[in-house]
Design a protein around this motif. Structure first.
Motif, PDB file in Angstrom:
ATOM      1  N   THR A   1       0.859  -1.157   0.063  1.00 43.36           N
ATOM      2  CA  THR A   1       0.015  -0.021  -0.085  1.00 43.36           C
ATOM      3  C   THR A   1       0.965   1.340  -0.193  1.00 43.36           C
ATOM      4  OG1 THR A   1      -1.546  -1.236   1.362  1.00 43.36           O
ATOM      5  CG2 THR A   1      -2.029   1.215   1.422  1.00 43.36           C
ATOM      6  N   ALA A   2       0.513   2.336  -0.816  1.00 45.10           N
ATOM      7  CA  ALA A   2       1.250   3.361  -0.671  1.00 45.10           C
ATOM      8  C   ALA A   2       0.102   4.615  -0.877  1.00 45.10           C
ATOM      9  CB  ALA A   2       2.000   3.743  -1.878  1.00 45.10           C
ATOM     10  N   ARG A   3       0.442   5.580   0.065  1.00 46.07           N
ATOM     11  CA  ARG A   3      -0.599   6.709   0.093  1.00 46.07           C
ATOM     12  C   ARG A   3       0.235   8.045   0.297  1.00 46.07           C
ATOM     13  NH1 ARG A   3      -2.719   9.273   5.091  1.00 46.07           N
ATOM     14  NH2 ARG A   3      -1.848   7.537   6.235  1.00 46.07           N
ATOM     15  N   PRO A   4       0.060   9.000  -0.359  1.00 48.30           N
ATOM     16  CA  PRO A   4       0.601  10.438  -0.288  1.00 48.30           C
ATOM     17  C   PRO A   4       0.301  10.902   1.134  1.00 48.30           C
ATOM     18  CG  PRO A   4      -0.427  10.262  -2.409  1.00 48.30           C
ATOM     19  CD  PRO A   4      -1.010   9.085  -1.562  1.00 48.30           C
ATOM     20  N   SER A   5       1.193  11.527   1.624  1.00 49.93           N
ATOM     21  CA  SER A   5       1.000  11.858   3.016  1.00 49.93           C
ATOM     22  C   SER A   5      -0.226  13.037   3.023  1.00 49.93           C
ATOM     23  CB  SER A   5       2.279  12.501   3.526  1.00 49.93           C
ATOM     24  OG  SER A   5       3.181  13.023   2.898  1.00 49.93           O
ATOM     25  N   SER A   6      -0.370  13.637   1.939  1.00 55.68           N
ATOM     26  CA  SER A   6      -1.290  14.883   1.913  1.00 55.68           C
ATOM     27  C   SER A   6      -2.632  14.324   1.406  1.00 55.68           C
ATOM     28  CB  SER A   6      -0.918  16.142   0.993  1.00 55.68           C
ATOM     29  OG  SER A   6      -0.713  15.519  -0.243  1.00 55.68           O
ATOM     30  N   SER A   7      -3.050  12.983   1.453  1.00 55.39           N
ATOM     31  CA  SER A   7      -4.160  12.381   0.857  1.00 55.39           C
ATOM     32  C   SER A   7      -4.589  11.240   1.465  1.00 55.39           C
ATOM     33  CB  SER A   7      -4.041  11.951  -0.755  1.00 55.39           C
ATOM     34  OG  SER A   7      -5.070  11.499  -1.170  1.00 55.39           O
ATOM     35  N   ARG A   8      -5.929  11.103   1.376  1.00 50.29           N
ATOM     36  CA  ARG A   8      -6.423   9.658   2.014  1.00 50.29           C
ATOM     37  C   ARG A   8      -6.612   8.725   1.227  1.00 50.29           C
ATOM     38  NH1 ARG A   8      -9.615  11.046   7.318  1.00 50.29           N
ATOM     39  NH2 ARG A   8      -8.622  12.973   7.832  1.00 50.29           N
ATOM     40  N   HIS A   9      -6.303   8.857  -0.041  1.00 52.24           N
ATOM     41  CA  HIS A   9      -6.548   7.859  -1.224  1.00 52.24           C
ATOM     42  C   HIS A   9      -5.421   6.895  -1.161  1.00 52.24           C
ATOM     43  CE1 HIS A   9     -10.038  10.118  -2.766  1.00 52.24           C
ATOM     44  NE2 HIS A   9      -9.154  11.032  -2.498  1.00 52.24           N
ATOM     45  N   ASN A  10      -5.650   5.383  -1.077  1.00 58.62           N
ATOM     46  CA  ASN A  10      -4.511   4.538  -1.189  1.00 58.62           C
ATOM     47  C   ASN A  10      -4.265   4.110  -2.381  1.00 58.62           C
ATOM     48  OD1 ASN A  10      -4.099   4.732   1.582  1.00 58.62           O
ATOM     49  ND2 ASN A  10      -5.423   2.972   1.978  1.00 58.62           N
ATOM     50  N   THR A  11      -3.165   3.560  -2.847  1.00 63.87           N
ATOM     51  CA  THR A  11      -2.895   2.718  -4.110  1.00 63.87           C
ATOM     52  C   THR A  11      -2.234   1.425  -3.489  1.00 63.87           C
ATOM     53  OG1 THR A  11      -2.143   4.816  -5.335  1.00 63.87           O
ATOM     54  CG2 THR A  11      -1.198   2.698  -6.088  1.00 63.87           C
ATOM     55  N   THR A  12      -2.830   0.444  -4.127  1.00 64.45           N
ATOM     56  CA  THR A  12      -2.540  -0.895  -3.699  1.00 64.45           C
ATOM     57  C   THR A  12      -1.748  -1.970  -4.972  1.00 64.45           C
ATOM     58  OG1 THR A  12      -4.629  -1.710  -3.807  1.00 64.45           O
ATOM     59  CG2 THR A  12      -4.097  -0.977  -1.791  1.00 64.45           C
ATOM     60  N   GLY A  13      -0.952  -2.480  -4.529  1.00 70.37           N
ATOM     61  CA  GLY A  13      -0.494  -3.730  -5.277  1.00 70.37           C
ATOM     62  C   GLY A  13      -0.199  -4.887  -4.778  1.00 70.37           C
ATOM     63  N   ILE A  14       0.262  -5.760  -5.535  1.00 76.85           N
ATOM     64  CA  ILE A  14       0.741  -7.242  -4.819  1.00 76.85           C
ATOM     65  C   ILE A  14       2.122  -7.615  -5.065  1.00 76.85           C
ATOM     66  CG2 ILE A  14       0.112  -9.734  -5.077  1.00 76.85           C
ATOM     67  CD1 ILE A  14      -2.657  -8.783  -5.780  1.00 76.85           C
ATOM     68  N   VAL A  15       2.896  -8.085  -4.042  1.00 74.74           N
ATOM     69  CA  VAL A  15       4.132  -8.432  -4.192  1.00 74.74           C
ATOM     70  C   VAL A  15       3.843 -10.176  -4.201  1.00 74.74           C
ATOM     71  CG1 VAL A  15       6.189  -8.978  -3.014  1.00 74.74           C
ATOM     72  CG2 VAL A  15       5.263  -6.615  -3.151  1.00 74.74           C
ATOM     73  N   GLN A  16       4.341 -10.969  -5.153  1.00 73.38           N
ATOM     74  CA  GLN A  16       4.094 -12.395  -5.393  1.00 73.38           C
ATOM     75  C   GLN A  16       5.376 -13.073  -5.139  1.00 73.38           C
ATOM     76  OE1 GLN A  16       2.851 -14.099  -9.106  1.00 73.38           O
ATOM     77  NE2 GLN A  16       1.011 -14.704  -7.795  1.00 73.38           N
ATOM     78  N   TYR A  17       5.527 -14.109  -4.392  1.00 74.17           N
ATOM     79  CA  TYR A  17       6.473 -14.972  -4.559  1.00 74.17           C
ATOM     80  C   TYR A  17       6.078 -16.387  -4.850  1.00 74.17           C
ATOM     81  CZ  TYR A  17       8.521 -11.874  -0.911  1.00 74.17           C
ATOM     82  OH  TYR A  17       9.157 -10.899  -0.413  1.00 74.17           O
ATOM     83  N   SER A  18       6.885 -16.732  -5.958  1.00 75.67           N
ATOM     84  CA  SER A  18       6.303 -18.002  -6.646  1.00 75.67           C
ATOM     85  C   SER A  18       7.772 -18.882  -7.199  1.00 75.67           C
ATOM     86  CB  SER A  18       5.366 -17.837  -7.708  1.00 75.67           C
ATOM     87  OG  SER A  18       6.105 -17.244  -8.934  1.00 75.67           O
ATOM     88  N   THR A  19       7.288 -19.874  -7.512  1.00 74.82           N
ATOM     89  CA  THR A  19       8.376 -20.839  -8.059  1.00 74.82           C
ATOM     90  C   THR A  19       8.689 -20.645  -9.625  1.00 74.82           C
ATOM     91  OG1 THR A  19       6.840 -22.764  -8.045  1.00 74.82           O
ATOM     92  CG2 THR A  19       8.352 -22.435  -6.030  1.00 74.82           C
ATOM     93  N   ILE A  20       7.821 -20.055 -10.206  1.00 67.83           N
ATOM     94  CA  ILE A  20       7.827 -19.876 -11.651  1.00 67.83           C
ATOM     95  C   ILE A  20       8.247 -18.498 -11.968  1.00 67.83           C
ATOM     96  CG2 ILE A  20       6.060 -21.716 -12.058  1.00 67.83           C
ATOM     97  CD1 ILE A  20       4.048 -19.758 -12.699  1.00 67.83           C
ATOM     98  N   GLY A  21       8.765 -18.392 -13.181  1.00 63.54           N
ATOM     99  CA  GLY A  21       9.239 -17.102 -13.672  1.00 63.54           C
ATOM    100  C   GLY A  21       7.813 -16.116 -13.973  1.00 63.54           C
ATOM    101  N   PHE A  22       8.348 -14.889 -14.296  1.00 64.27           N
ATOM    102  CA  PHE A  22       6.836 -14.028 -14.735  1.00 64.27           C
ATOM    103  C   PHE A  22       6.665 -14.251 -16.213  1.00 64.27           C
ATOM    104  CE2 PHE A  22      10.973 -11.959 -13.091  1.00 64.27           C
ATOM    105  CZ  PHE A  22      10.858 -10.863 -13.158  1.00 64.27           C
TER     106      PHE A  22
END
Length: 73
Positions: free
Chosen positions: A52-73
């Motif tokens: 999660t990332a959020r600018p300190s001057s805002s209440r809007h979050n941006t989200t993403g996913i970090v994925q660990y797997s045994t296969i390549g991208f």
């Protein structure tokens, strides 16, 4: 900007004049311009982890996913 990844910790190294002067550990970060190096401890089990990332001057979050797997991208 506030930044974090579930179940992860960060090692924060602050540098000055080509050398690290301060080292700390945190579960979330406040990011700003400067000479700070951050290392993510990628030590979790296989799976998806929300970040999660959020600018300190805002209440809007941006989200993403970090994925660990045994296969390549």
């Amino acid at each position: 900007m506030l930044f974090g990844i579930t179940y992860h910790s960060f090692t924060i190294n602050v540098g000055q004049n080509g050398a690290y002067t301060t080292r700390g550990f945190a579960n979330s970060l406040t990011l700003a311009p400067g000479q700070t190096h951050v290392l993510l401890s990628a030590n979790q089990n296989l799976g998806d982890y929300y970040m999660t990332a959020r600018p300190s001057s805002s209440r809007h979050n941006t989200t993403g996913i970090v994925q660990y797997s045994t296969i390549g991208f």
